[in-house]
Design a protein around this motif. Structure first.
Motif, mmCIF file in Angstrom:
data_model
loop_
_atom_site.group_PDB
_atom_site.id
_atom_site.type_symbol
_atom_site.label_atom_id
_atom_site.label_comp_id
_atom_site.label_asym_id
_atom_site.label_seq_id
_atom_site.Cartn_x
_atom_site.Cartn_y
_atom_site.Cartn_z
ATOM 1 N N VAL A 102 0.840 -1.209 0.000
ATOM 2 C CA VAL A 102 0.000 0.000 0.000
ATOM 3 C C VAL A 102 0.869 1.250 0.000
ATOM 4 O O VAL A 102 0.474 2.289 -0.538
ATOM 5 N N VAL A 106 -0.306 0.361 -4.211
ATOM 6 C CA VAL A 106 -1.264 -0.674 -4.596
ATOM 7 C C VAL A 106 -2.553 -0.470 -3.807
ATOM 8 O O VAL A 106 -2.526 -0.209 -2.597
ATOM 9 N N ASP A 107 -3.688 -0.580 -4.469
ATOM 10 C CA ASP A 107 -4.983 -0.423 -3.816
ATOM 11 C C ASP A 107 -5.104 -1.435 -2.672
ATOM 12 O O ASP A 107 -4.773 -2.608 -2.846
ATOM 13 N N PRO A 108 -5.574 -1.005 -1.488
ATOM 14 C CA PRO A 108 -5.633 -1.932 -0.351
ATOM 15 C C PRO A 108 -6.543 -3.132 -0.593
ATOM 16 O O PRO A 108 -6.252 -4.238 -0.118
ATOM 17 N N GLU A 110 -7.034 -4.568 -3.495
ATOM 18 C CA GLU A 110 -6.283 -5.467 -4.368
ATOM 19 C C GLU A 110 -5.141 -6.134 -3.612
ATOM 20 O O GLU A 110 -4.806 -7.293 -3.853
ATOM 21 N N THR A 111 -4.543 -5.401 -2.681
ATOM 22 C CA THR A 111 -3.464 -5.957 -1.864
ATOM 23 C C THR A 111 -3.942 -7.165 -1.070
ATOM 24 O O THR A 111 -3.227 -8.170 -0.951
ATOM 25 N N TYR A 123 -3.574 -7.487 -8.129
ATOM 26 C CA TYR A 123 -3.167 -6.202 -8.689
ATOM 27 C C TYR A 123 -2.322 -6.429 -9.935
ATOM 28 O O TYR A 123 -1.804 -7.524 -10.180
ATOM 29 N N HIS A 128 2.338 -1.110 -10.937
ATOM 30 C CA HIS A 128 2.973 -0.640 -9.704
ATOM 31 C C HIS A 128 4.433 -1.046 -9.585
ATOM 32 O O HIS A 128 5.110 -0.627 -8.657
ATOM 33 N N SER A 315 -11.796 3.129 4.064
ATOM 34 C CA SER A 315 -11.846 2.649 2.680
ATOM 35 C C SER A 315 -11.531 1.160 2.609
ATOM 36 O O SER A 315 -12.099 0.434 1.780
ATOM 37 N N LYS A 319 -14.129 -1.757 1.163
ATOM 38 C CA LYS A 319 -13.747 -2.697 0.099
ATOM 39 C C LYS A 319 -13.893 -4.148 0.545
ATOM 40 O O LYS A 319 -14.310 -5.001 -0.226
#
Length: 355
Positions: A102, A106-108, A110-111, A123, A128, A315, A319
């Motif tokens: 993160v 990287v989107d959390p 997706e992580t 991801y 990235h 967020s 998600k």
């Protein structure tokens, strides 16, 4: 700015540092303190990273993640090393390095896909410049060396940072990776986050070497021993290693405050006094104290960063609290570019059973 030091195959006897555990600066350090704007960003990212980590741990207890390996206490290693990367460098992480992901952008959601039990890689690694999170120990070391060597062969100015734990240094893959890195002079930085335990196995049962960094001499790889709870020092040594253009083995002394995963009972192999001693060396508190003493971090900025961390955690909850419907047939997708006969037979058998 980071000073250029003479690179040695042998690490120092004591870990390099820039900040003492109370946040006071080390006056005789051979490292140069990063610029103030870098230090403030290191602090900000660690606060956000820790809040992300505690949120992921809570979501695991709620059943939203199948498993989560916390990196609480190791934020200086992950944030310091990742922020030292240039935009075109690559990161090769492990399953415990979600905070590093993160921090890299990287989107959390997706992580955490892997740890949620969805896709193995949630991801785009090319977007990235982050390789897949490595669950088997040390296999990412070979990936990083191969990638870095290939980049050099192609004439690209690209370095690789590979994260690994102390347990991974007992694997043959690490030996092979360090050996190839030394022979090829590959631009790869090995950052060993030595948190004292390979799950429940203490370091004393893994190696008789004085330090893990000392092993670098056997491969002709310059080595560094650094205080892994000092984010300024971690940033400085990783940036210096990346700028060297060759391989470096860095051992960062740190500690995993939480259990290995939610399936682990850490009280069976370590004492509460040991954990308390490391809580006194907290990496976030250390940089906070230094910046506060210098007047760079006031109550207003702390509140601003804390609010940003809370928004980030919200967020993550949003998600992860979405229920997904998974098609079992997707188990067979992206295994091979062209599905093998056995894979097609297994997919057909599953489809028949589901029908």
């Amino acid at each position: 700015m980071v000073a250029t030091r003479e690179r040695s195959l042998l690490p120092t006897e004591e870990p390099l540092s820039l900040l003492r555990k109370d946040g006071a600066p080390v006056t005789d350090s051979p490292l140069a303190m990063p610029d103030d704007d870098v230090l403030l960003e290191l602090h900000r990212r660690m606060v956000i990273g820790r809040r992300f980590d505690t949120q992921a741990t809570a979501l695991t207890k709620q059943g939203r993640l199948a498993v989560y390996p916390s990196s609480r206490g190791q934020e200086a290693c992950e944030v310091g090393s990742v922020l030292a990367l240039r935009s075109h460098d690559w990161l090769f992480p492990t399953y415990r390095d979600s905070v590093a992901l993160v921090t890299r952008g990287v989107d959390p959601g997706e992580t955490l896909t892997l740890l949620q039990g969805g896709w193995h890689l949630g991801y785009d690694p090319y977007e990235h410049r982050v390789g897949p999170q490595c669950t088997p120990l040390a296999t990412n070391t070979l990936h990083a060396v191969g990638f870095a060597h290939a980049a050099r062969v192609k004439g690209e100015d690209t370095a690789a940072l590979v994260l690994l734990g102390d347990g991974a240094t007992s694997e043959g893959d690490t030996h092979e990776a360090l050996n190839f890195a030394g022979v090829w002079r590959a631009p790869v930085v090995f950052l060993v986050q030595n948190n004292g335990y390979a799950i429940s196995v203490p370091l004393s049962k893994q190696t008789a070497a004085p330090t893990l960094a000392a092993k670098g001499v056997g491969y002709g790889v310059p080595s560094v021993l650094v205080d892994g709870n000092d984010v300024a020092a971690v940033y400085a040594v990783v940036r210096e290693a990346l700028d060297s253009g060759g391989p470096t083995l860095i051992e960062a002394l740190t500690y995993r405050i939480e259990a290995h995963t939610n399936a682990d009972d850490a009280t069976r192999y370590r004492t509460s006094d040991e954990v308390a001693a490391w809580l006194d060396r907290d990496p976030v508190d250390r940089i906070d104290a230094y910046l506060t003493a210098r007047g760079l971090l006031d109550a207003a900025r702390k509140a601003e960063v804390a609010a940003e961390a809370e928004d980030f955690a919200a967020s993550v909850r949003a998600k992860l609290n979405v229920d997904h419907e998974y098609d079992p047939a997707t188990l067979f997708e992206h295994v091979y570019a062209t599905p093998t006969t056995h894979l097609r037979e297994q997919a057909a058998a599953l489809a028949e059973e589901l029908a």
